[in-house]
Write a protein that holds these residues in place. Structure first.
Motif, PDB file in Angstrom:
ATOM      1  N   ALA A  20       0.841  -1.205   0.000  1.00  0.00           N
ATOM      2  CA  ALA A  20       0.000   0.000   0.000  1.00  0.00           C
ATOM      3  C   ALA A  20       0.873   1.251   0.000  1.00  0.00           C
ATOM      4  O   ALA A  20       0.609   2.209  -0.725  1.00  0.00           O
ATOM      5  N   ILE A  21       1.941   1.209   0.804  1.00  0.00           N
ATOM      6  CA  ILE A  21       2.845   2.368   0.862  1.00  0.00           C
ATOM      7  C   ILE A  21       3.534   2.574  -0.484  1.00  0.00           C
ATOM      8  O   ILE A  21       3.682   3.700  -0.966  1.00  0.00           O
ATOM      9  N   LYS A  22       3.894   1.462  -1.116  1.00  0.00           N
ATOM     10  CA  LYS A  22       4.568   1.532  -2.418  1.00  0.00           C
ATOM     11  C   LYS A  22       3.613   2.134  -3.475  1.00  0.00           C
ATOM     12  O   LYS A  22       3.997   3.036  -4.221  1.00  0.00           O
ATOM     13  N   VAL A  23       2.381   1.642  -3.458  1.00  0.00           N
ATOM     14  CA  VAL A  23       1.394   2.157  -4.421  1.00  0.00           C
ATOM     15  C   VAL A  23       1.167   3.648  -4.198  1.00  0.00           C
ATOM     16  O   VAL A  23       1.135   4.447  -5.131  1.00  0.00           O
ATOM     17  N   GLN A  24       1.037   4.017  -2.918  1.00  0.00           N
ATOM     18  CA  GLN A  24       0.822   5.415  -2.555  1.00  0.00           C
ATOM     19  C   GLN A  24       1.979   6.284  -3.062  1.00  0.00           C
ATOM     20  O   GLN A  24       1.778   7.343  -3.649  1.00  0.00           O
ATOM     21  N   ARG A  25       3.222   5.784  -2.834  1.00  0.00           N
ATOM     22  CA  ARG A  25       4.395   6.549  -3.242  1.00  0.00           C
ATOM     23  C   ARG A  25       4.446   6.693  -4.758  1.00  0.00           C
ATOM     24  O   ARG A  25       4.714   7.767  -5.294  1.00  0.00           O
ATOM     25  N   GLU A  26       4.133   5.606  -5.448  1.00  0.00           N
ATOM     26  CA  GLU A  26       4.152   5.658  -6.915  1.00  0.00           C
ATOM     27  C   GLU A  26       3.081   6.608  -7.451  1.00  0.00           C
ATOM     28  O   GLU A  26       3.309   7.347  -8.410  1.00  0.00           O
ATOM     29  N   SER A  27       1.906   6.579  -6.799  1.00  0.00           N
ATOM     30  CA  SER A  27       0.824   7.480  -7.231  1.00  0.00           C
ATOM     31  C   SER A  27       1.235   8.933  -7.034  1.00  0.00           C
ATOM     32  O   SER A  27       0.999   9.777  -7.899  1.00  0.00           O
ATOM     33  N   LEU A  28       1.843   9.215  -5.882  1.00  0.00           N
ATOM     34  CA  LEU A  28       2.279  10.591  -5.614  1.00  0.00           C
ATOM     35  C   LEU A  28       3.304  11.044  -6.655  1.00  0.00           C
ATOM     36  O   LEU A  28       3.228  12.165  -7.163  1.00  0.00           O
ATOM     37  N   GLU A  29       4.239  10.133  -6.988  1.00  0.00           N
ATOM     38  CA  GLU A  29       5.256  10.477  -7.992  1.00  0.00           C
ATOM     39  C   GLU A  29       4.615  10.729  -9.352  1.00  0.00           C
ATOM     40  O   GLU A  29       4.994  11.658 -10.072  1.00  0.00           O
ATOM     41  N   ALA A  30       3.617   9.917  -9.685  1.00  0.00           N
ATOM     42  CA  ALA A  30       2.939  10.069 -10.983  1.00  0.00           C
ATOM     43  C   ALA A  30       2.205  11.415 -11.060  1.00  0.00           C
ATOM     44  O   ALA A  30       2.226  12.095 -12.090  1.00  0.00           O
ATOM     45  N   ILE A  31       1.574  11.804  -9.934  1.00  0.00           N
ATOM     46  CA  ILE A  31       0.833  13.072  -9.915  1.00  0.00           C
ATOM     47  C   ILE A  31       1.810  14.255  -9.991  1.00  0.00           C
ATOM     48  O   ILE A  31       1.579  15.236 -10.701  1.00  0.00           O
ATOM     49  N   ARG A  32       2.937  14.108  -9.275  1.00  0.00           N
ATOM     50  CA  ARG A  32       3.991  15.135  -9.337  1.00  0.00           C
ATOM     51  C   ARG A  32       4.451  15.330 -10.784  1.00  0.00           C
ATOM     52  O   ARG A  32       4.560  16.441 -11.304  1.00  0.00           O
ATOM     53  N   CYS A  33       4.668  14.213 -11.453  1.00  0.00           N
ATOM     54  CA  CYS A  33       5.133  14.204 -12.839  1.00  0.00           C
ATOM     55  C   CYS A  33       4.070  14.842 -13.756  1.00  0.00           C
ATOM     56  O   CYS A  33       4.399  15.620 -14.656  1.00  0.00           O
ATOM     57  N   ALA A  34       2.800  14.530 -13.479  1.00  0.00           N
ATOM     58  CA  ALA A  34       1.703  15.084 -14.289  1.00  0.00           C
ATOM     59  C   ALA A  34       1.648  16.607 -14.148  1.00  0.00           C
ATOM     60  O   ALA A  34       1.446  17.331 -15.122  1.00  0.00           O
ATOM     61  N   LEU A  35       1.866  17.081 -12.910  1.00  0.00           N
ATOM     62  CA  LEU A  35       1.873  18.527 -12.668  1.00  0.00           C
ATOM     63  C   LEU A  35       3.019  19.184 -13.448  1.00  0.00           C
ATOM     64  O   LEU A  35       2.829  20.177 -14.151  1.00  0.00           O
ATOM     65  N   ASP A  36       4.203  18.581 -13.314  1.00  0.00           N
ATOM     66  CA  ASP A  36       5.384  19.150 -13.963  1.00  0.00           C
ATOM     67  C   ASP A  36       5.271  19.120 -15.484  1.00  0.00           C
ATOM     68  O   ASP A  36       5.850  19.954 -16.177  1.00  0.00           O
ATOM     69  N   ASN A  37       4.521  18.131 -16.002  1.00  0.00           N
ATOM     70  CA  ASN A  37       4.398  17.992 -17.458  1.00  0.00           C
ATOM     71  C   ASN A  37       3.092  18.553 -18.019  1.00  0.00           C
ATOM     72  O   ASN A  37       2.716  18.246 -19.153  1.00  0.00           O
ATOM     73  N   HIS A  38       2.418  19.349 -17.197  1.00  0.00           N
ATOM     74  CA  HIS A  38       1.199  20.044 -17.651  1.00  0.00           C
ATOM     75  C   HIS A  38       0.154  19.090 -18.214  1.00  0.00           C
ATOM     76  O   HIS A  38      -0.429  19.349 -19.259  1.00  0.00           O
ATOM     77  N   GLN A  39      -0.074  17.980 -17.494  1.00  0.00           N
ATOM     78  CA  GLN A  39      -1.073  17.020 -17.975  1.00  0.00           C
ATOM     79  C   GLN A  39      -2.460  17.249 -17.376  1.00  0.00           C
ATOM     80  O   GLN A  39      -3.396  16.534 -17.708  1.00  0.00           O
ATOM     81  N   PHE A  40      -2.578  18.226 -16.480  1.00  0.00           N
ATOM     82  CA  PHE A  40      -3.910  18.517 -15.939  1.00  0.00           C
ATOM     83  C   PHE A  40      -4.596  19.548 -16.813  1.00  0.00           C
ATOM     84  O   PHE A  40      -3.956  20.408 -17.433  1.00  0.00           O
ATOM     85  N   VAL A  41      -5.921  19.437 -16.865  1.00  0.00           N
ATOM     86  CA  VAL A  41      -6.698  20.356 -17.689  1.00  0.00           C
ATOM     87  C   VAL A  41      -8.032  20.585 -16.966  1.00  0.00           C
ATOM     88  O   VAL A  41      -8.448  19.749 -16.159  1.00  0.00           O
ATOM     89  N   LEU A  42      -8.640  21.730 -17.202  1.00  0.00           N
ATOM     90  CA  LEU A  42      -9.950  21.980 -16.606  1.00  0.00           C
ATOM     91  C   LEU A  42     -11.040  21.787 -17.651  1.00  0.00           C
ATOM     92  O   LEU A  42     -10.925  22.298 -18.772  1.00  0.00           O
ATOM     93  N   TYR A  43     -12.067  21.017 -17.286  1.00  0.00           N
ATOM     94  CA  TYR A  43     -13.296  20.955 -18.066  1.00  0.00           C
ATOM     95  C   TYR A  43     -14.276  21.920 -17.381  1.00  0.00           C
ATOM     96  O   TYR A  43     -14.085  22.269 -16.215  1.00  0.00           O
ATOM     97  N   TYR A  44     -15.303  22.306 -18.109  1.00  0.00           N
ATOM     98  CA  TYR A  44     -16.264  23.257 -17.543  1.00  0.00           C
ATOM     99  C   TYR A  44     -17.678  22.739 -17.761  1.00  0.00           C
ATOM    100  O   TYR A  44     -18.023  22.292 -18.859  1.00  0.00           O
ATOM    101  N   GLN A  45     -18.481  22.793 -16.692  1.00  0.00           N
ATOM    102  CA  GLN A  45     -19.881  22.364 -16.807  1.00  0.00           C
ATOM    103  C   GLN A  45     -20.802  23.566 -16.568  1.00  0.00           C
ATOM    104  O   GLN A  45     -20.708  24.219 -15.524  1.00  0.00           O
ATOM    105  N   PRO A  46     -21.687  23.838 -17.534  1.00  0.00           N
ATOM    106  CA  PRO A  46     -22.587  24.995 -17.402  1.00  0.00           C
ATOM    107  C   PRO A  46     -23.572  24.872 -16.234  1.00  0.00           C
ATOM    108  O   PRO A  46     -23.974  23.780 -15.853  1.00  0.00           O
ATOM    109  N   LYS A  47     -23.935  26.030 -15.708  1.00  0.00           N
ATOM    110  CA  LYS A  47     -24.983  26.152 -14.687  1.00  0.00           C
ATOM    111  C   LYS A  47     -26.012  27.099 -15.269  1.00  0.00           C
ATOM    112  O   LYS A  47     -25.646  28.163 -15.776  1.00  0.00           O
ATOM    113  N   VAL A  48     -27.286  26.738 -15.220  1.00  0.00           N
ATOM    114  CA  VAL A  48     -28.288  27.560 -15.893  1.00  0.00           C
ATOM    115  C   VAL A  48     -29.425  27.972 -14.966  1.00  0.00           C
ATOM    116  O   VAL A  48     -29.636  27.357 -13.925  1.00  0.00           O
TER     117      VAL A  48
END
Ligand code: C2E
Ligand code: MG
Ligand code: MG
Ligand code: MG
Length: 287
Positions: A20-48
């Motif tokens: 579990a600790i290993k998976v957690q560490r790998e996930s954190l590293e992957a998210i860090r990498c995603a941030l550094d590589n601009h892999q996050f994006v915002l979608y938008y949902q309308p409110k009416v």
């Protein structure tokens, strides 16, 4: 015998914990990498506003454009960093990106937006310098008026420390931004608490809206939240409006604002201007 199996259990447990600790560490590293590589994006949902037939805003919802796995929803990565400092980093990126988007839409003449909302995690909002950092982010986008930005805070997060959270909310409101209480109804807010939380909008949790047409208890909760919002002079919006019938029922209960797949799914920012100019409310909704 018991001792032996006990030992085995410990052994198994240790291995499972290591994994579990290993998976957690790998996930954190992957998210860090995603941030550094601009892999996050915002979608938008309308409110009416269903009664007026107007678009009142959009909610920014984060997605991970994963190079191998495609578009990932927040449930697949945010829980890993729920109490991690990366949540603050992502939160700041979200606010900054939303402000950039607002200013781009303004430049394009997409001016129907009352607000663009972003979701703020409890760990982020509770940072001692939250207001200061928000001030800095707003200052970096001088052409965006703060009133176009709305911060969504989970009702359950706000209840964790009402005194502290209400202070932060008041400070931010002095900057001109607005607040919404998200997933409302799941946190057993008492009347006293609601009075102390200066949110201009209450978002009825989608779990109650989904089943309100078939479940009398859920319908009662939806009615109760609408009445509560009215007596405290707050706006109220229903989340998870999946069908025309949900919209019709909500209008009959006095809730004009809605968000859900029955109106639009979250979409890339580039789809928003065309969606806004094309959208027509259901004819039966217009009074
Ligand atoms: P939320 O803020 O309550 O957002 C509503 C969620 O319900 C979104 O899921 C949206 O896509 C989904 N939804 C909207 N309409 C319908 C509908 O009619 N039916 C159904 N079944 N679902 C609907 P999403 O985008 O997967 O986000 C899930 C949660 O993750 C959000 O719930 C919010 O708590 C969190 N989240 C999303 N983006 C961010 C972010 O940028 N920062 C933080 N801290 N949390 C975020
Ligand atoms: Mg939200
Ligand atoms: Mg919600
Ligand atoms: Mg939610």
């Amino acid at each position: 015998m018991a001792k032996e199996s006990g030992k085995n259990c410990y052994h198994l447990f240790d291995t499972a914990q290591d994994d579990a600790i290993k998976v957690q560490r790998e996930s954190l590293e992957a998210i860090r990498c995603a941030l550094d590589n601009h892999q996050f994006v915002l979608y938008y949902q309308p409110k009416v506003n269903m009664m007026r037939g107007t678009v009142v805003g959009v909610e920014a919802l984060i997605r991970w454009q994963h190079p191998e796995r495609g578009i990932l929803n927040p449930i697949e990565f945010l829980p890993v960093i729920e109490n991690h400092t990366m949540m603050i980093e992502i939160g700041e990126w979200v606010i900054d990106t939303a402000l950039t988007q607002i200013s781009q839409w303004q430049a394009m003449g997409v001016n129907l937006m009352v607000s663009t909302s972003v979701n703020i995690a409890a760990v982020h909002l509770q940072q001692p310098d939250f207001t200061q950092r928000l001030t800095t982010l707003l200052a970096a986008h001088p052409n965006v008026e703060p009133r176009y930005l709305e911060l969504e805070v989970l009702e359950t997060s706000a209840l964790e420390d009402v005194h502290h959270i209400s202070t932060i909310m008041n400070d931010c409101m002095n900057l001109g931004v607005n607040f919404a209480l998200d997933d409302f109804g799941t946190g057993y807010s008492s009347l006293t608490y609601l009075r102390r939380l200066p949110a201009s909008l209450i978002k009825i949790d989608q779990s109650f809206v989904r089943d309100m047409l078939s479940n009398a208890d859920d319908l009662a909760i939806v009615e109760g939240v609408i009445a509560l919002a009215k007596s405290f002079k707050r706006d109220v919006i229903a989340e998870g409006v999946e069908t025309i019938e949900h919209g019709t029922a909500l209008l009959q209960l006095g809730c004009e604002l809605a968000q859900g797949y029955g109106i639009a799914k979250p979409m890339p920012a580039s789809d928003i201007p065309a969606w806004i100019s094309d959208w027509k409310p259901d004819a039966s909704w217009l009074s």
